[in-house]
Design an enzyme around this catalytic site. Structure first.
Site, short mmCIF file in Angstrom:
data_model
loop_
_atom_site.label_atom_id
_atom_site.label_comp_id
_atom_site.label_asym_id
_atom_site.label_seq_id
_atom_site.Cartn_x
_atom_site.Cartn_y
_atom_site.Cartn_z
N ASN A 218 26.15 -59.43 113.45
CA ASN A 218 25.12 -59.86 112.81
C ASN A 218 25.03 -61.07 112.67
O ASN A 218 23.66 -61.71 112.78
CB ASN A 218 24.95 -58.89 111.89
CG ASN A 218 25.02 -58.04 111.33
OD1 ASN A 218 23.47 -56.89 112.25
ND2 ASN A 218 26.70 -57.06 111.41
N GLU B 268 38.66 -72.95 106.61
CA GLU B 268 37.21 -73.36 106.95
C GLU B 268 36.36 -74.85 106.01
O GLU B 268 35.94 -75.18 106.91
CB GLU B 268 36.02 -72.20 107.20
CG GLU B 268 35.58 -72.31 107.50
CD GLU B 268 34.05 -70.29 107.86
OE1 GLU B 268 34.62 -69.41 107.04
OE2 GLU B 268 33.01 -70.91 107.76
C1 6MZ Z 1 32.88 -66.45 107.68
C2 6MZ Z 1 31.25 -66.26 108.33
C3 6MZ Z 1 30.78 -66.53 109.18
O1 6MZ Z 1 30.63 -59.06 110.21
O2 6MZ Z 1 27.99 -58.54 109.46
N1 6MZ Z 1 31.45 -64.68 109.08
N2 6MZ Z 1 32.51 -65.90 107.89
N3 6MZ Z 1 32.90 -68.56 107.77
C4 6MZ Z 1 31.97 -67.48 108.66
N4 6MZ Z 1 31.01 -69.00 109.12
C5 6MZ Z 1 29.78 -69.42 109.57
N5 6MZ Z 1 29.94 -66.51 110.20
C6 6MZ Z 1 29.57 -64.84 110.25
O3 6MZ Z 1 28.50 -60.42 110.62
C7 6MZ Z 1 28.38 -61.46 109.68
C8 6MZ Z 1 29.00 -61.64 108.11
O4 6MZ Z 1 30.80 -62.76 109.80
C9 6MZ Z 1 31.05 -62.93 108.93
C10 6MZ Z 1 30.40 -62.88 107.56
O5 6MZ Z 1 31.31 -62.40 106.27
C11 6MZ Z 1 28.94 -62.11 107.56
O6 6MZ Z 1 28.62 -61.48 106.65
P1 6MZ Z 1 28.71 -58.80 111.00
O7 6MZ Z 1 28.63 -58.37 112.19
#
Ligand code: 6MZ
Length: 347
Positions: A22, A205
């Protein structure tokens, strides 16, 4: 006339190992989603961080909430996943590990199970269409949801590992790093590992997660996401670095994401330099190509221009990523063959 650099980086065969579904939704796909749901009053600008813009990591997590509102049916997920896969393929990515957090949406009847099934369907559909890319899936655990949900997610991942024809290969740990603690997630991650799922964990992170990182490194994970604050120059520690090096755990590095999310002050201070100079396996990735308005070609080009890498060094970097994939040995062999076939006579 196309810039020869642009052509080189797009034609460079690439492996993408850190892409949140996403977060990877392009502007075009966002527009299609917005037209499906005009009543939400969402604009493209609310789903992306443009050129020169920077946000805190907290603000980035608000952006994901907006995108989740736009993607809440099986139909949406199918469109988003097929579009994202085709876009990576068009950018020269030959092997992609997509990751996504299964979500349940009471209003639309979406379940965590149908969520995963739909992503698998999208992968299968692209394969049937002959899109030139091998795609695998990592089921993501959102760290904020705690022990129970993590275990439930791992159970689902185990089920699909057995039924998806090898498409589900592992588990990711992600989500807002300021929320929750790895100690509550350790049992679920251990269970996943014991059942043969590979682990890619977001570690360090943000600063001051040394005890969590140390604990999770004991698993050990098969890959690390970001690892921004692992090394001693930025408040990490030599003993953490030593563990990562001894266990030879590859690190997924996302330059634009870290600069735009303000965990790294500028490109030249990115920790790519630290790990690359150590000769440690590092893999350049996009993280969220939609939200951060980038693609993998651009990330390779940025790394090369910032750190003075020759085209030969860039080629080597993309080739070495093959060793870090979670797909089976047979796939690694196929990819190595592909890289050999595509290798330029001269750089
Ligand atoms: C940690 C991240 C992220 O899973 O709904 N996500 N988690 N650090 C980051 N750094 C920028 N970027 C994205 O994709 C969106 C989800 O991916 C994780 C978070 O849980 C976010 O809600 P999906 O496909």
């Amino acid at each position: 006339v196309m810039d020869s650099d642009v052509v080189f980086y797009r034609e460079l065969p690439k492996v993408e190992l850190h892409a949140h579904l996403n977060g990877s939704v392009s502007a075009q796909t966002i527009e299609k989603l917005i037209s499906r749901k005009p009543q939400l009053n969402i604009e493209r600008s609310m789903t992306a961080i443009g050129k020169g813009q920077r946000r805190t990591l907290d603000e980035c997590f608000e952006v994901f909430k907006v995108i989740h509102k736009l993607v809440d049916t099986e139909e949406d997920i199918l469109m988003v996943a097929t579009d994202v896969i085709r876009e990576f393929a068009a950018d020269g990515v030959k092997y992609l590990e997509l990751r996504s957090t299964p979500r349940e949406e009471k209003d639309t009847g979406l379940t965590k199970k149908s969520y995963i099934e739909t992503v698998i369907k999208a992968i299968q559909q692209c394969k049937d269409e002959g899109v030139d890319i091998d795609v695998r899936f990592l089921v993501a655990i959102d760290r904020r949801n705690g022990t129970e949900v993590a275990l439930e997610t791992v159970n689902l991942a185990e089920e699909f590992m057995l039924s998806s024809d090898g498409l589900v290969v592992g588990v990711d740990l992600s989500g807002d790093p300021t929320v929750g603690h790895g100690r509550y997630l350790l049992p679920a991650l251990q269970k996943a590992k014991n059942s043969g799922l590979k682990l890619s964990l977001h570690l360090s992170e943000i600063p001051s997660q040394l005890d969590e990182t140390d604990l999770l490194l004991s698993l050990p994970p098969d890959r690390i996401g970001h690892g921004t604050f692992l090394h001693p120059d930025v408040g990490g520690s030599q003993s953490l670095v030593d563990k990562v090096v001894q266990k030879n755990i590859p690190i997924e590095l996302c330059l634009t994401s870290n600069v735009k999310g303000k965990t790294v002050p500028c490109y030249s201070k990115h920790h790519f330099k630290y790990w690359y100079e150590l000769g440690h396996p590092t893999v350049l990735c996009t993280d969220d190509k939609g939200v951060f308005c980038t693609d993998l070609s651009q990330e390779y080009q940025l790394a090369a221009s910032t750190f003075g890498l020759s085209r030969e060094a860039v080629w080597k970097l993309s080739q070495q990523a093959i060793d870090c994939i979670f797909g089976p040995e047979s796939v690694k062999q196929q990819l190595r063959q592909k890289w050999n076939d595509l290798h330029p006579q001269v750089f």
